[in-house]
Write a protein that holds these residues in place. Structure first.
Motif, PDB file in Angstrom:
ATOM      1  N   GLU A 116     -57.445  28.030 -35.983  1.00  0.00           N
ATOM      2  CA  GLU A 116     -57.322  27.034 -36.898  1.00  0.00           C
ATOM      3  C   GLU A 116     -56.275  27.024 -37.864  1.00  0.00           C
ATOM      4  O   GLU A 116     -55.978  25.906 -38.504  1.00  0.00           O
ATOM      5  CB  GLU A 116     -58.646  26.858 -37.316  1.00  0.00           C
ATOM      6  CG  GLU A 116     -59.798  26.711 -36.427  1.00  0.00           C
ATOM      7  CD  GLU A 116     -61.215  26.962 -37.457  1.00  0.00           C
ATOM      8  OE1 GLU A 116     -61.216  27.211 -38.625  1.00  0.00           O
ATOM      9  OE2 GLU A 116     -62.367  26.737 -36.688  1.00  0.00           O
ATOM     10  N   LYS A 117     -55.764  28.342 -38.089  1.00  0.00           N
ATOM     11  CA  LYS A 117     -54.763  28.391 -39.321  1.00  0.00           C
ATOM     12  C   LYS A 117     -53.672  29.436 -39.077  1.00  0.00           C
ATOM     13  O   LYS A 117     -53.454  30.365 -39.337  1.00  0.00           O
ATOM     14  CB  LYS A 117     -55.489  28.848 -40.329  1.00  0.00           C
ATOM     15  CG  LYS A 117     -56.739  28.040 -40.937  1.00  0.00           C
ATOM     16  CD  LYS A 117     -57.389  28.549 -42.158  1.00  0.00           C
ATOM     17  CE  LYS A 117     -58.541  27.632 -42.681  1.00  0.00           C
ATOM     18  NZ  LYS A 117     -58.941  27.980 -43.674  1.00  0.00           N
ATOM     19  N   LEU A 118     -52.824  28.952 -38.069  1.00  0.00           N
ATOM     20  CA  LEU A 118     -51.704  29.641 -37.215  1.00  0.00           C
ATOM     21  C   LEU A 118     -50.598  29.606 -38.416  1.00  0.00           C
ATOM     22  O   LEU A 118     -50.179  28.539 -38.633  1.00  0.00           O
ATOM     23  CB  LEU A 118     -51.322  29.179 -35.962  1.00  0.00           C
ATOM     24  CG  LEU A 118     -50.341  29.929 -35.225  1.00  0.00           C
ATOM     25  CD1 LEU A 118     -50.839  31.362 -34.817  1.00  0.00           C
ATOM     26  CD2 LEU A 118     -50.055  29.202 -33.691  1.00  0.00           C
ATOM     27  N   ASP A 119     -50.153  30.617 -38.834  1.00  0.00           N
ATOM     28  CA  ASP A 119     -49.232  30.737 -39.963  1.00  0.00           C
ATOM     29  C   ASP A 119     -47.975  31.552 -39.549  1.00  0.00           C
ATOM     30  O   ASP A 119     -47.765  32.376 -38.445  1.00  0.00           O
ATOM     31  CB  ASP A 119     -49.866  31.498 -41.129  1.00  0.00           C
ATOM     32  CG  ASP A 119     -49.341  31.163 -42.606  1.00  0.00           C
ATOM     33  OD1 ASP A 119     -48.025  30.348 -42.450  1.00  0.00           O
ATOM     34  OD2 ASP A 119     -49.814  31.329 -43.327  1.00  0.00           O
ATOM     35  N   TRP A 120     -47.024  31.566 -40.329  1.00  0.00           N
ATOM     36  CA  TRP A 120     -45.516  32.278 -39.740  1.00  0.00           C
ATOM     37  C   TRP A 120     -45.175  33.354 -41.269  1.00  0.00           C
ATOM     38  O   TRP A 120     -45.868  32.977 -42.444  1.00  0.00           O
ATOM     39  CB  TRP A 120     -44.505  30.973 -40.045  1.00  0.00           C
ATOM     40  CG  TRP A 120     -44.323  30.357 -41.252  1.00  0.00           C
ATOM     41  CD1 TRP A 120     -43.878  30.679 -42.508  1.00  0.00           C
ATOM     42  CD2 TRP A 120     -45.026  29.018 -41.325  1.00  0.00           C
ATOM     43  NE1 TRP A 120     -43.855  29.489 -43.286  1.00  0.00           N
ATOM     44  CE2 TRP A 120     -44.597  28.591 -42.794  1.00  0.00           C
ATOM     45  CE3 TRP A 120     -45.689  28.301 -40.612  1.00  0.00           C
ATOM     46  CZ2 TRP A 120     -45.042  27.549 -43.475  1.00  0.00           C
ATOM     47  CZ3 TRP A 120     -46.202  27.037 -41.218  1.00  0.00           C
ATOM     48  CH2 TRP A 120     -45.780  26.690 -42.393  1.00  0.00           C
ATOM     49  N   GLU A 121     -44.663  34.336 -40.850  1.00  0.00           N
ATOM     50  CA  GLU A 121     -44.208  35.340 -41.766  1.00  0.00           C
ATOM     51  C   GLU A 121     -42.953  35.954 -41.485  1.00  0.00           C
ATOM     52  O   GLU A 121     -42.738  36.912 -40.256  1.00  0.00           O
ATOM     53  CB  GLU A 121     -45.101  36.453 -42.178  1.00  0.00           C
ATOM     54  CG  GLU A 121     -46.571  35.666 -42.779  1.00  0.00           C
ATOM     55  CD  GLU A 121     -47.302  37.025 -42.971  1.00  0.00           C
ATOM     56  OE1 GLU A 121     -46.865  38.006 -43.616  1.00  0.00           O
ATOM     57  OE2 GLU A 121     -48.673  36.828 -42.906  1.00  0.00           O
ATOM     58  N   VAL A 122     -41.602  35.656 -41.871  1.00  0.00           N
ATOM     59  CA  VAL A 122     -40.442  36.244 -41.585  1.00  0.00           C
ATOM     60  C   VAL A 122     -40.403  37.655 -42.272  1.00  0.00           C
ATOM     61  O   VAL A 122     -40.616  37.626 -43.447  1.00  0.00           O
ATOM     62  CB  VAL A 122     -39.469  35.297 -41.683  1.00  0.00           C
ATOM     63  CG1 VAL A 122     -39.158  35.123 -43.187  1.00  0.00           C
ATOM     64  CG2 VAL A 122     -37.958  36.260 -41.446  1.00  0.00           C
ATOM     65  N   VAL A 125     -46.437  36.644 -36.766  1.00  0.00           N
ATOM     66  CA  VAL A 125     -47.197  35.646 -36.642  1.00  0.00           C
ATOM     67  C   VAL A 125     -48.624  36.000 -37.142  1.00  0.00           C
ATOM     68  O   VAL A 125     -49.173  37.222 -36.727  1.00  0.00           O
ATOM     69  CB  VAL A 125     -47.221  35.149 -35.421  1.00  0.00           C
ATOM     70  CG1 VAL A 125     -47.945  33.980 -35.124  1.00  0.00           C
ATOM     71  CG2 VAL A 125     -45.795  34.950 -34.934  1.00  0.00           C
ATOM     72  N   SER A 126     -49.404  35.203 -37.744  1.00  0.00           N
ATOM     73  CA  SER A 126     -50.713  35.286 -38.324  1.00  0.00           C
ATOM     74  C   SER A 126     -51.591  34.363 -37.965  1.00  0.00           C
ATOM     75  O   SER A 126     -51.152  33.114 -38.078  1.00  0.00           O
ATOM     76  CB  SER A 126     -50.686  35.569 -39.791  1.00  0.00           C
ATOM     77  OG  SER A 126     -49.573  36.722 -40.265  1.00  0.00           O
ATOM     78  N   GLU A 127     -52.951  34.578 -37.772  1.00  0.00           N
ATOM     79  CA  GLU A 127     -54.043  33.524 -37.937  1.00  0.00           C
ATOM     80  C   GLU A 127     -55.005  33.799 -38.847  1.00  0.00           C
ATOM     81  O   GLU A 127     -55.506  34.757 -38.979  1.00  0.00           O
ATOM     82  CB  GLU A 127     -54.750  33.617 -36.415  1.00  0.00           C
ATOM     83  CG  GLU A 127     -55.182  32.274 -35.776  1.00  0.00           C
ATOM     84  CD  GLU A 127     -56.160  31.601 -36.855  1.00  0.00           C
ATOM     85  OE1 GLU A 127     -56.397  30.341 -36.786  1.00  0.00           O
ATOM     86  OE2 GLU A 127     -56.866  32.387 -37.548  1.00  0.00           O
ATOM     87  N   THR A 138     -41.880  45.008 -42.933  1.00  0.00           N
ATOM     88  CA  THR A 138     -41.837  45.254 -44.274  1.00  0.00           C
ATOM     89  C   THR A 138     -42.684  44.093 -45.457  1.00  0.00           C
ATOM     90  O   THR A 138     -42.300  44.300 -46.505  1.00  0.00           O
ATOM     91  CB  THR A 138     -40.459  45.620 -44.802  1.00  0.00           C
ATOM     92  OG1 THR A 138     -39.492  44.536 -44.503  1.00  0.00           O
ATOM     93  CG2 THR A 138     -39.865  46.897 -44.140  1.00  0.00           C
ATOM     94  N   GLY A 139     -43.233  43.317 -44.774  1.00  0.00           N
ATOM     95  CA  GLY A 139     -43.818  42.132 -45.630  1.00  0.00           C
ATOM     96  C   GLY A 139     -42.733  40.977 -45.757  1.00  0.00           C
ATOM     97  O   GLY A 139     -41.803  40.816 -45.056  1.00  0.00           O
ATOM     98  N   THR A 140     -43.498  39.951 -46.226  1.00  0.00           N
ATOM     99  CA  THR A 140     -42.841  38.493 -46.012  1.00  0.00           C
ATOM    100  C   THR A 140     -42.491  37.827 -47.576  1.00  0.00           C
ATOM    101  O   THR A 140     -43.584  38.316 -48.384  1.00  0.00           O
ATOM    102  CB  THR A 140     -43.621  37.717 -45.174  1.00  0.00           C
ATOM    103  OG1 THR A 140     -42.877  36.476 -44.870  1.00  0.00           O
ATOM    104  CG2 THR A 140     -44.955  37.170 -45.843  1.00  0.00           C
ATOM    105  N   PRO A 141     -41.612  37.207 -47.659  1.00  0.00           N
ATOM    106  CA  PRO A 141     -41.508  36.635 -49.163  1.00  0.00           C
ATOM    107  C   PRO A 141     -42.325  35.162 -49.112  1.00  0.00           C
ATOM    108  O   PRO A 141     -43.038  35.009 -48.199  1.00  0.00           O
ATOM    109  CB  PRO A 141     -39.910  36.263 -48.923  1.00  0.00           C
ATOM    110  CG  PRO A 141     -39.481  35.872 -47.651  1.00  0.00           C
ATOM    111  CD  PRO A 141     -40.466  36.996 -46.846  1.00  0.00           C
ATOM    112  N   PRO A 142     -42.320  34.703 -50.313  1.00  0.00           N
ATOM    113  CA  PRO A 142     -43.037  33.384 -50.382  1.00  0.00           C
ATOM    114  C   PRO A 142     -42.870  32.220 -49.508  1.00  0.00           C
ATOM    115  O   PRO A 142     -41.523  32.207 -48.909  1.00  0.00           O
ATOM    116  CB  PRO A 142     -42.921  32.805 -51.902  1.00  0.00           C
ATOM    117  CG  PRO A 142     -41.659  33.635 -52.435  1.00  0.00           C
ATOM    118  CD  PRO A 142     -41.473  34.636 -51.448  1.00  0.00           C
ATOM    119  N   GLY A 143     -43.626  31.372 -49.277  1.00  0.00           N
ATOM    120  CA  GLY A 143     -43.410  30.082 -48.513  1.00  0.00           C
ATOM    121  C   GLY A 143     -44.064  29.889 -47.011  1.00  0.00           C
ATOM    122  O   GLY A 143     -43.826  29.247 -46.156  1.00  0.00           O
ATOM    123  N   VAL A 144     -45.070  31.028 -47.062  1.00  0.00           N
ATOM    124  CA  VAL A 144     -46.097  30.947 -45.711  1.00  0.00           C
ATOM    125  C   VAL A 144     -46.798  29.591 -45.839  1.00  0.00           C
ATOM    126  O   VAL A 144     -47.004  29.185 -46.665  1.00  0.00           O
ATOM    127  CB  VAL A 144     -46.985  32.196 -45.726  1.00  0.00           C
ATOM    128  CG1 VAL A 144     -45.850  33.459 -45.660  1.00  0.00           C
ATOM    129  CG2 VAL A 144     -47.775  32.353 -46.968  1.00  0.00           C
TER     130      VAL A 144
END
Length: 282
Positions: free
Chosen positions: A119-125, A156-158, A241-247
């Motif tokens: 339901e909530k597929l998200d992105w993270e560079v 990629v995150s759900e 190493t983690g993602t910046p804002p904007g997800v």
């Protein structure tokens, strides 16, 4: 050096980018780009090879994951101050650590599958650290000696699976295709300052993430040293190493990926990825 793996899934060949940007076949030099190839001795051997004499590989060939046989895919959460702010989380006093299934790893331009029930597929560079040799209880001062190089990771995150289904984050992070890595493993000597790289991501041509690795809470040396206190790090392991804002979760209202959406992401000097969101084939 920019190292990569080229070919269809399961049949990738090791390759290197030459001074003209062409892909050259490294099969005569190393069997694969994996933990065994990442020692300083093997990397020096590759660097001393006459790259121009190696067979050229077509530039439109599929690119696979830049490292094969990854033993551990370790991720760091909430590692940019402004990402903590957008998610309403406190800036951590110590790194937030979780694991991503190695079965999630794919090539940088392979499709991302939307899982059943998503339901909530998200992105993270994210910037990935590739470990080059075994590390146990290393100091922060010596930590970078254990790093072979860096790569682009799409974490990629759900979010429904991750945050609303109980338990730990892992089940929202490890679905098939949730770990594109590459296109390149860029060796440490070519990345002058990993804490000064532009990092960005667009969805369907719209910019959502645009930041710099200088905004990390914990830098690469700290992360390698820290993790080595709790587990041995081995050649070929990857630390995302983690993602910046904007997800997507941080948008008002939240925005999530749907089938057919296209994601384009990259990090300065490390390359770019492009993925299309695909329906679940299972």
């Amino acid at each position: 050096m920019k190292l990569l793996r080229v070919g269809e899934p399961g049949a990738e060949r090791p390759a290197i980018v030459d001074s003209d940007g062409k892909y050259r076949d490294l099969s005569s030099v190393v069997a694969d780009i994996d933990g065994a190839a990442l020692s300083s001795e093997i990397l020096a051997n590759i660097a001393g090879t006459d790259i121009s004499a190696l067979p050229e590989i077509a530039s439109d060939s599929r690119i696979g994951a830049c490292v094969n046989g990854v033993g551990k895919f370790i991720c760091i959460g909430l590692n940019y101050v402004d990402h903590c702010e957008e998610t309403g989380a406190a800036v951590p006093e110590e790194p937030v650590v979780f694991m991503k299934a190695t079965s999630a790893i794919t090539g940088p331009n392979d499709g991302v599958i939307k899982p059943k029930g998503s339901e909530k597929l998200d992105w993270e560079v994210e910037m990935g650290i590739v470990i080059g040799r075994d590390a146990r209880y290393v100091s922060e001062e010596d930590a970078m000696d254990y790093v072979a190089g860096f790569c682009v990771v799409h974490d990629v995150s759900e979010r429904n699976f991750q945050l609303e289904r109980g338990g730990q984050w892992d089940k929202g992070k490890g679905c098939d295709t949730f770990g594109p890595i590459g296109p390149f493993l860029v060796t440490r000597d070519e990345v002058k300052n990993p804490l000064d790289l532009n990092i960005w991501l667009n969805v369907n041509g719209k910019e959502f993430q645009n930041s710099s690795t200088k905004n990390m809470v914990f830098g690469p040396a700290k992360l390698v040293s820290y993790l080595s206190q709790f587990m041995s790090l081995q050649a070929g392991d990857i630390i995302s190493t983690g993602t910046p804002p904007g997800v997507g979760l941080g948008q008002k209202p939240p925005v999530y990926l749907n089938e057919g959406d296209e994601v384009h992401l990259g990090i300065e000097g490390l390359g770019e990825q492009r993925q299309k969101v695909l329906p679940c084939p299972y």
